[in-house]
Design a protein around this motif. Structure first.
Motif, short mmCIF file in Angstrom:
data_model
loop_
_atom_site.label_atom_id
_atom_site.label_comp_id
_atom_site.label_asym_id
_atom_site.label_seq_id
_atom_site.Cartn_x
_atom_site.Cartn_y
_atom_site.Cartn_z
N HIS A 121 -31.89 -11.06 -8.23
CA HIS A 121 -31.82 -10.62 -6.83
C HIS A 121 -31.80 -11.81 -5.88
CE1 HIS A 121 -32.39 -6.83 -8.59
NE2 HIS A 121 -33.68 -6.67 -8.40
N ARG A 122 -32.45 -12.89 -6.27
CA ARG A 122 -32.55 -14.07 -5.41
C ARG A 122 -31.17 -14.64 -5.07
NH1 ARG A 122 -36.04 -16.26 -8.20
NH2 ARG A 122 -37.88 -15.90 -6.93
N GLY A 123 -30.23 -14.53 -6.02
CA GLY A 123 -28.90 -15.10 -5.82
C GLY A 123 -28.12 -14.43 -4.70
N LEU A 124 -28.39 -13.17 -4.41
CA LEU A 124 -27.73 -12.49 -3.30
C LEU A 124 -28.53 -12.65 -2.02
CD1 LEU A 124 -27.32 -9.65 -1.50
CD2 LEU A 124 -25.31 -10.76 -2.50
N PHE A 125 -29.85 -12.63 -2.15
CA PHE A 125 -30.71 -12.76 -0.97
C PHE A 125 -30.53 -14.13 -0.30
CE2 PHE A 125 -33.85 -9.46 -2.68
CZ PHE A 125 -33.33 -8.49 -1.85
N PHE A 126 -30.31 -15.18 -1.09
CA PHE A 126 -30.24 -16.52 -0.51
C PHE A 126 -29.08 -16.65 0.49
CE2 PHE A 126 -29.02 -21.05 -0.63
CZ PHE A 126 -30.19 -21.59 -0.11
N PRO A 127 -27.84 -16.31 0.12
CA PRO A 127 -26.78 -16.40 1.14
C PRO A 127 -26.96 -15.38 2.27
CG PRO A 127 -25.93 -15.45 -0.90
CD PRO A 127 -27.28 -15.97 -1.20
N LEU A 128 -27.54 -14.22 1.95
CA LEU A 128 -27.77 -13.23 2.99
C LEU A 128 -28.81 -13.71 4.00
CD1 LEU A 128 -27.08 -10.47 4.11
CD2 LEU A 128 -28.72 -9.45 2.50
N SER A 129 -29.76 -14.52 3.53
CA SER A 129 -30.80 -15.03 4.43
C SER A 129 -30.22 -15.97 5.48
CB SER A 129 -31.88 -15.76 3.63
OG SER A 129 -31.40 -16.97 3.07
N VAL A 157 -17.83 -6.95 -6.73
CA VAL A 157 -18.73 -7.10 -7.88
C VAL A 157 -18.92 -8.59 -8.15
CG1 VAL A 157 -19.11 -6.54 -10.31
CG2 VAL A 157 -17.88 -4.92 -8.83
N VAL A 158 -20.17 -9.04 -8.13
CA VAL A 158 -20.44 -10.47 -8.29
C VAL A 158 -21.58 -10.72 -9.26
CG1 VAL A 158 -19.60 -11.06 -5.98
CG2 VAL A 158 -22.01 -10.48 -6.30
N ASP A 159 -21.55 -11.90 -9.84
CA ASP A 159 -22.67 -12.41 -10.63
C ASP A 159 -23.60 -13.13 -9.65
OD1 ASP A 159 -24.49 -13.73 -12.21
OD2 ASP A 159 -23.00 -14.73 -13.47
N PRO A 160 -24.80 -12.63 -9.41
CA PRO A 160 -25.68 -13.26 -8.42
C PRO A 160 -26.13 -14.66 -8.78
CG PRO A 160 -26.88 -11.59 -9.65
CD PRO A 160 -25.44 -11.47 -10.06
N TYR A 161 -25.95 -15.07 -10.04
CA TYR A 161 -26.25 -16.44 -10.41
C TYR A 161 -25.17 -17.41 -9.91
CZ TYR A 161 -30.16 -15.23 -13.52
OH TYR A 161 -31.35 -14.81 -14.03
N ASP A 162 -24.06 -16.87 -9.42
CA ASP A 162 -22.99 -17.67 -8.85
C ASP A 162 -23.15 -17.61 -7.33
OD1 ASP A 162 -20.63 -18.74 -7.85
OD2 ASP A 162 -19.37 -17.88 -9.43
N LEU A 163 -23.79 -18.61 -6.75
CA LEU A 163 -24.09 -18.58 -5.32
C LEU A 163 -22.83 -18.59 -4.46
CD1 LEU A 163 -27.23 -20.86 -4.85
CD2 LEU A 163 -27.08 -18.38 -4.71
N LYS A 164 -21.81 -19.31 -4.89
CA LYS A 164 -20.58 -19.36 -4.11
C LYS A 164 -19.92 -17.99 -4.06
CE LYS A 164 -16.08 -21.66 -3.80
NZ LYS A 164 -15.15 -22.65 -4.43
N ALA A 165 -19.82 -17.32 -5.21
CA ALA A 165 -19.22 -15.99 -5.25
C ALA A 165 -20.04 -14.99 -4.45
CB ALA A 165 -19.07 -15.53 -6.70
N SER A 166 -21.36 -15.11 -4.54
CA SER A 166 -22.24 -14.20 -3.80
C SER A 166 -22.07 -14.39 -2.30
CB SER A 166 -23.69 -14.44 -4.19
OG SER A 166 -23.91 -14.13 -5.55
N ALA A 167 -22.00 -15.65 -1.87
CA ALA A 167 -21.82 -15.93 -0.44
C ALA A 167 -20.47 -15.43 0.06
CB ALA A 167 -21.95 -17.43 -0.19
N GLU A 168 -19.44 -15.58 -0.75
CA GLU A 168 -18.11 -15.09 -0.36
C GLU A 168 -18.12 -13.56 -0.24
OE1 GLU A 168 -15.56 -16.67 -3.33
OE2 GLU A 168 -15.40 -18.66 -2.38
N ALA A 169 -18.81 -12.88 -1.15
CA ALA A 169 -18.89 -11.42 -1.08
C ALA A 169 -19.63 -10.98 0.17
CB ALA A 169 -19.58 -10.87 -2.33
N VAL A 170 -20.71 -11.68 0.51
CA VAL A 170 -21.45 -11.36 1.73
C VAL A 170 -20.57 -11.56 2.96
CG1 VAL A 170 -23.36 -12.11 3.22
CG2 VAL A 170 -23.73 -11.83 0.76
N ASP A 171 -19.81 -12.65 2.98
CA ASP A 171 -18.94 -12.93 4.12
C ASP A 171 -17.84 -11.87 4.27
OD1 ASP A 171 -20.36 -15.19 4.77
OD2 ASP A 171 -19.01 -16.57 3.72
#
Length: 370
Positions: A128-136, A268-282
């Protein structure tokens, strides 16, 4: 599982279970008789009647709702309980002593070393941390949370989450917050968050409401392949029944599509991939239609995950580390600052690699990866 302890000369009887028994035992000691219920349903009615007949005053000590007390009263047995004890917040030995004895308990033993602060945090390696970090990093959003491990994302340093109400409210509250924002003329994006098991339990209906009512909010489903917070029970997406038999694993993205979310708005993203997670959030943040983000990584506490990652550890290269503190912003319990240097606890770390990705100086490495 159910045991009786009788004290010589004691006229008070206490029926309790779990932590309520521990509090009552500490507060009353040998001044009361105890029926400790270790198997609470079905209740041991015959044993309860026998115990009640041997005491002058009967108390039921339990936290929150009077479950056992209500059943005992329904049996026609007179007792004290929530008419004196509080129905909210946690009990303590002092609260029990004041209620039953009308006085403060004897002071307990004080340890020489005070207990350390232990703020509630997501586990080391929690996906969960991998998605929360870019969202923060999004300062113009409202995040409605839900009942699950991800509720811990609201704690510092991540600080992601304004509400935690009930199962399913992560989605339904998001719809309401968005409508309220529109009425008030505020242009803040709303993210609703819940887990895979909660999505199956009470999130699908909220997502349907969002699509039908043309919500622009983002709905995040954190799929960690298990019901993590309450004991790792299987759920409709884990591929096993409660008894462990293999079965159909429901496809969350397909369910979202069936609810009316467009394919282009399902990320759909792997939350261990911070770049992909941040792009999904954006992308979801910028969308003008209902959007869904599904993070897919199993819980770090699952036995098979722990076995697979047993040798994976992250470490700090002290020569490269400039003590910028970027890794500390992840809120990982395995990372701390001690004696003027950043330290990664090798016992706690499971090598998720998020700290490697956030370090601007490449001072964090990872070993044991196959």
């Amino acid at each position: 599982f159910n045991s009786v302890t009788m004290a010589d000369g004691a006229e008070i009887g206490v029926i309790a279970s779990g932590v309520g028994y521990q509090y009552a035992r500490e507060a009353l000691g040998d001044g009361a008789n105890f029926l400790k219920i270790g198997f609470s349903w079905p209740l041991p009615r015959r044993r309860i009647r026998e115990f009640a007949s041997k005491v002058k005053t009967l108390w039921v000590v339990e936290e929150n709702d009077p479950f056992i007390e209500t059943e005992i009263r329904a049996m026609g047995i007179s007792c004290f309980g929530k008419d004196v004890l509080p129905v909210v917040d946690e009990l303590t030995p002092a609260i029990v002593a004041r209620a039953v004895l009308g006085k403060e308990p004897a002071p307990g033993r004080e340890g020489e070393v005070p207990p350390p602060n232990r703020p509630p945090l997501l586990c080391p390696g929690c996906p969960h941390r991998g998605l929360f970090f870019p969202l923060s990093k999004k300062k113009d959003v409202i995040v409605t949370g839900d009942i699950g491990c991800y509720g811990l994302g609201s704690m510092p340093p991540l600080n992601v989450g304004e509400t935690t109400i009930c199962m399913g409210a992560g989605f339904s509250a998001a719809i309401g917050f968005e409508k309220a924002n529109e009425k008030a003329g505020r242009n803040r994006k709303v993210f609703g968050i819940l887990g895979d098991s909660t999505f199956f339990h009470s999130g699908i209906t909220g997502l349907i409401d969002a699509v039908v009512n043309k919500s622009r909010s983002v709905f995040v489903i954190m799929d960690n392949r298990i019901t993590a917070m309450t004991g790792q029970q299987e759920n409709p997406g884990s591929g096993r029944t409660l008894s462990g038999e293999e079965t159909v694993a429901l496809d969350i993205p397909k369910i979202c599509g069936a609810c009316g979310v467009k394919d282009d708005n399902i990320h759909v993203v792997d939350p261990y991939d911070l770049k992909a997670s941040a792009e999904a959030v954006d992308r979801a943040w910028a969308a003008e239609e209902t959007s869904v983000i599904v993070t897919t990584r199993p819980c770090a506490l699952l036995k098979n995950v722990q076995k697979e990652r047993a040798g994976m550890k992250c470490f700090v290269d002290e020569e490269r580390c400039v003590l910028c503190g970027a890794c500390l912003k992840l809120g990982c319990p395995a990372i701390s600052k001690r004696d003027g240097r950043i330290v990664i606890d090798q016992e706690a770390c499971n090598g998720c690699g998020l700290c490697v990705q956030v370090c601007p100086k490449s001072a964090v490495g990872k070993k044991g990866e196959s």
